[in-house]
Design an enzyme around this catalytic site. Sequence first.
Site, PDB file in Angstrom:
ATOM      1  N   LYS A  66      -5.160   2.066   7.913  1.00 49.49           N
ATOM      2  CA  LYS A  66      -6.203   1.281   8.559  1.00 49.49           C
ATOM      3  C   LYS A  66      -5.717  -0.157   8.746  1.00 49.49           C
ATOM      4  O   LYS A  66      -4.948  -0.627   7.919  1.00 49.49           O
ATOM      5  CB  LYS A  66      -7.522   1.329   7.768  1.00 49.49           C
ATOM      6  CG  LYS A  66      -7.445   1.007   6.291  1.00 49.49           C
ATOM      7  CD  LYS A  66      -7.170  -0.323   5.746  1.00 49.49           C
ATOM      8  CE  LYS A  66      -7.789  -1.563   6.260  1.00 49.49           C
ATOM      9  NZ  LYS A  66      -7.407  -2.764   5.395  1.00 49.49           N
ATOM     10  N   ILE A 109       0.828  -1.213   0.000  1.00 49.70           N
ATOM     11  CA  ILE A 109       0.000   0.000   0.000  1.00 49.70           C
ATOM     12  C   ILE A 109       0.862   1.263   0.000  1.00 49.70           C
ATOM     13  O   ILE A 109       0.490   2.284  -0.597  1.00 49.70           O
ATOM     14  CB  ILE A 109      -1.012   0.004   1.176  1.00 49.70           C
ATOM     15  CG1 ILE A 109      -2.114   1.035   0.937  1.00 49.70           C
ATOM     16  CG2 ILE A 109      -0.338   0.264   2.514  1.00 49.70           C
ATOM     17  CD1 ILE A 109      -2.900   0.831  -0.325  1.00 49.70           C
ATOM     18  N   ASP A 145      -9.555  -7.581   7.413  1.00 48.94           N
ATOM     19  CA  ASP A 145      -8.608  -6.608   6.836  1.00 48.94           C
ATOM     20  C   ASP A 145      -9.304  -5.822   5.725  1.00 48.94           C
ATOM     21  O   ASP A 145      -9.329  -4.588   5.772  1.00 48.94           O
ATOM     22  CB  ASP A 145      -7.332  -7.297   6.338  1.00 48.94           C
ATOM     23  CG  ASP A 145      -6.410  -6.313   5.654  1.00 48.94           C
ATOM     24  OD1 ASP A 145      -5.714  -5.565   6.370  1.00 48.94           O
ATOM     25  OD2 ASP A 145      -6.412  -6.247   4.414  1.00 48.94           O
TER      26      ASP A 145
END
Length: 313
Positions: free
Chosen positions: A96, A19, A174
């Site tokens: 997150k 990410i 997730d």
Amino acid sequence: MPAVTVESIRIAVVGLGKIARDQHVPALQANPAFTLAATVCPFGALAEGVAGFTTLADLLAAKIGVDAVAICTPPQVRHRLAAEALGSGLHVLLEKPPAATPSEAASLVGQAADAGSTVFAAWHSRFAAGVQPAREWLAERRVVSATITWREDVRVWHPGQAWIWQPGGFGVFDPGINALSIATHILPGAICLTDAELEVPANRDAPIAARLSLQTAAGAPIAVDLDWRQTGPQTWDIEVETDAGTLVLSHGGAQLTLPTGTRQSNDAEYPALYARFAELIRSGSSDVDTAPLRLVADAFLRGRTIPTDAFHD
Ligand code: NAP
């Protein structure tokens, strides 16, 4: 917390994995409010032209003048790294989920307030194009019921990621917590969990699928179906029945369908996320909503575990 004026916020990305490379580094490099000053990764991975460190402690010891960090590691180590950064007076963006547990997240909020620093729980899905208009449309309607269907292929999205199956890795939550981050943002009032079933493979420590029953503050039921075994087309949909027709958020929030028609926009979640982080730092405030994380914790507390077939990559 006092407001601060910062010319360009010097930031380090901690955890240079998927990410960080796909979204954080490009979003930062395109945003003049930030200067990407460094990266931190255990095996010394680098972003081109940026100073690289193998630990956060090494970065802090080098005193290269960093104002902020974005913690993009797996969740199990997020709290320790964020606490270390806040302890050095840095502002912190938390990918997150903001921590592995609600109490870890709460402790970061307290630490940031004491230090006068910004901490931001970056629920990126809330910045998908359809989410804010969905929230505004629902604010003026009565919600009757909702269904959340978040089904994807774990082999496609998480190849080789052992951490997602370990304690604190969240398993199917997730991706599922992204759906919960949207639901808690667009549906008026607090949401509670009433029931949960978690399917946990015999050889793993985290669920591969989960079915949750939630309820809005006004008593409207929300059925949640999370599954990591979907092959073929993937599904990231939220459908809300109201007294004025049906709202559908699809493609993870990028497409919004109302009784009046459909609109879709290109993905701009991470640029919007960093615009928000800069705004929080400049106004001397924090933004940590733990509602999605609390619902996941509730599912583990209240849910029944159903042993299921072993999972093999
Ligand atoms: P990933 O590809 O496994 O990357 C995590 C990175 O963090 C790895 O490079 C890892 O290094 C590094 N790391 C681990 N411990 C560290 C430490 N103590 N200090 C510095 N770096 C450390 O995982 P990811 O998919 O990017 O996911 C990371 C987080 O982003 C998760 O919380 C996930 O929910 C969230 N997220 C992911 C996506 C996505 O599409 N993948 C989308 C949105 C949000 P090593 O590999 O060397 O251990």
